[in-house]
Design a protein around this motif. Sequence first.
Motif, PDB file in Angstrom:
ATOM      1  N   LEU A  34      62.096 -83.834  -7.642  1.00 26.74           N
ATOM      2  CA  LEU A  34      61.148 -83.279  -8.301  1.00 26.74           C
ATOM      3  C   LEU A  34      60.055 -84.034  -8.350  1.00 26.74           C
ATOM      4  O   LEU A  34      58.704 -83.704  -7.917  1.00 26.74           O
ATOM      5  CB  LEU A  34      61.438 -82.838  -9.656  1.00 26.74           C
ATOM      6  N   GLU A  35      60.225 -85.247  -8.810  1.00 29.98           N
ATOM      7  CA  GLU A  35      58.927 -86.396  -8.497  1.00 29.98           C
ATOM      8  C   GLU A  35      58.255 -86.441  -7.110  1.00 29.98           C
ATOM      9  O   GLU A  35      57.066 -86.324  -7.074  1.00 29.98           O
ATOM     10  CB  GLU A  35      59.422 -87.889  -9.003  1.00 29.98           C
ATOM     11  N   GLN A  36      59.023 -86.442  -6.083  1.00 31.70           N
ATOM     12  CA  GLN A  36      58.728 -86.392  -4.597  1.00 31.70           C
ATOM     13  C   GLN A  36      57.899 -85.088  -4.431  1.00 31.70           C
ATOM     14  O   GLN A  36      56.708 -85.086  -3.692  1.00 31.70           O
ATOM     15  CB  GLN A  36      59.948 -86.438  -3.888  1.00 31.70           C
ATOM     16  N   VAL A  37      58.375 -83.918  -4.980  1.00 30.54           N
ATOM     17  CA  VAL A  37      57.626 -82.897  -4.447  1.00 30.54           C
ATOM     18  C   VAL A  37      56.310 -82.517  -5.204  1.00 30.54           C
ATOM     19  O   VAL A  37      55.344 -82.250  -4.530  1.00 30.54           O
ATOM     20  CB  VAL A  37      58.472 -81.494  -4.830  1.00 30.54           C
ATOM     21  N   LEU A  38      56.330 -83.092  -6.285  1.00 29.21           N
ATOM     22  CA  LEU A  38      55.106 -83.106  -7.244  1.00 29.21           C
ATOM     23  C   LEU A  38      53.872 -83.951  -6.373  1.00 29.21           C
ATOM     24  O   LEU A  38      52.712 -83.714  -6.193  1.00 29.21           O
ATOM     25  CB  LEU A  38      55.195 -83.572  -8.558  1.00 29.21           C
ATOM     26  N   ARG A  39      54.599 -85.009  -5.794  1.00 22.33           N
ATOM     27  CA  ARG A  39      53.497 -85.895  -5.328  1.00 22.33           C
ATOM     28  C   ARG A  39      53.264 -85.464  -3.772  1.00 22.33           C
ATOM     29  O   ARG A  39      52.099 -85.522  -3.456  1.00 22.33           O
ATOM     30  CB  ARG A  39      54.470 -87.269  -4.876  1.00 22.33           C
ATOM     31  N   ILE A  40      54.150 -85.021  -3.226  1.00 29.91           N
ATOM     32  CA  ILE A  40      53.636 -84.390  -1.716  1.00 29.91           C
ATOM     33  C   ILE A  40      52.712 -83.289  -1.887  1.00 29.91           C
ATOM     34  O   ILE A  40      51.730 -83.152  -1.146  1.00 29.91           O
ATOM     35  CB  ILE A  40      55.086 -83.835  -1.025  1.00 29.91           C
ATOM     36  N   GLY A  41      53.201 -82.206  -2.946  1.00 30.13           N
ATOM     37  CA  GLY A  41      52.148 -81.083  -3.087  1.00 30.13           C
ATOM     38  C   GLY A  41      50.801 -81.656  -3.645  1.00 30.13           C
ATOM     39  O   GLY A  41      49.961 -80.606  -3.717  1.00 30.13           O
ATOM     40  N   GLN A  42      50.885 -82.932  -4.136  1.00 31.83           N
ATOM     41  CA  GLN A  42      49.672 -83.107  -4.961  1.00 31.83           C
ATOM     42  C   GLN A  42      49.201 -82.249  -6.122  1.00 31.83           C
ATOM     43  O   GLN A  42      48.252 -81.548  -6.189  1.00 31.83           O
ATOM     44  CB  GLN A  42      48.502 -83.418  -3.979  1.00 31.83           C
ATOM     45  N   LEU A  43      50.364 -81.798  -6.662  1.00 33.10           N
ATOM     46  CA  LEU A  43      50.372 -80.836  -7.689  1.00 33.10           C
ATOM     47  C   LEU A  43      49.838 -81.024  -9.139  1.00 33.10           C
ATOM     48  O   LEU A  43      49.785 -80.629  -9.926  1.00 33.10           O
ATOM     49  CB  LEU A  43      51.816 -79.980  -7.762  1.00 33.10           C
ATOM     50  N   ASP A  44      49.893 -82.301  -9.127  1.00 35.82           N
ATOM     51  CA  ASP A  44      49.895 -82.926 -10.473  1.00 35.82           C
ATOM     52  C   ASP A  44      48.812 -83.800 -10.484  1.00 35.82           C
ATOM     53  O   ASP A  44      48.934 -85.042 -10.474  1.00 35.82           O
ATOM     54  CB  ASP A  44      51.213 -83.960 -10.656  1.00 35.82           C
ATOM     55  N   ASP A  45      47.626 -83.202 -10.507  1.00 33.30           N
ATOM     56  CA  ASP A  45      46.211 -84.043 -10.661  1.00 33.30           C
ATOM     57  C   ASP A  45      46.196 -85.172 -11.370  1.00 33.30           C
ATOM     58  O   ASP A  45      45.888 -86.142 -10.810  1.00 33.30           O
ATOM     59  CB  ASP A  45      45.018 -83.181 -11.065  1.00 33.30           C
ATOM     60  N   ASN A  46      46.457 -85.245 -12.479  1.00 35.59           N
ATOM     61  CA  ASN A  46      46.335 -86.381 -13.288  1.00 35.59           C
ATOM     62  C   ASN A  46      47.779 -86.944 -13.661  1.00 35.59           C
ATOM     63  O   ASN A  46      47.979 -87.616 -14.595  1.00 35.59           O
ATOM     64  CB  ASN A  46      45.710 -85.966 -14.750  1.00 35.59           C
TER      65      ASN A  46
END
Length: 134
Positions: A101-113
Amino acid sequence: MNCPVCKEAMIVLELNDVEIDYCYSCGGIWLDAGELDLLLGSAQNRENLLNSFEKIKSKEKKRKCPICNKKMAKIQVGTDEKVILDKCKKNHGIWFDLGELEQVLRIGQLDDNSNILKLLEDMFSNIVNISKNE
Ligand SMILES: [Zn+2]
Ligand SMILES: [Zn+2]
């Protein structure tokens, strides 16, 4: 709900007001379709992530959806850094192995802050600390 990998009962954790199912034994996370939407927030984020999903053939063992018990599809996310997820074909949700889940958030740059990442870290470091104190 039982973990699709080790069949242990999962516990429900709250993350950003979203309930997620977490497996203590293997560290995997199950997100219902609706939960993923809530976690990702804006429609644009969601769109970007879903568009980056690609169905692939994988040698990884097939896993069964904890809701309908049918084999899930393997979905690849990302181009440079790749993560393979298990997604229910009936759209019940997505299974993330430990760290995915962490990887996906990072790859997708979904988690601005990095709000979600920070929450995940806090949440899991607490759990890891508890389980290491035997
Ligand atoms: Zn498990
Ligand atoms: Zn299903």
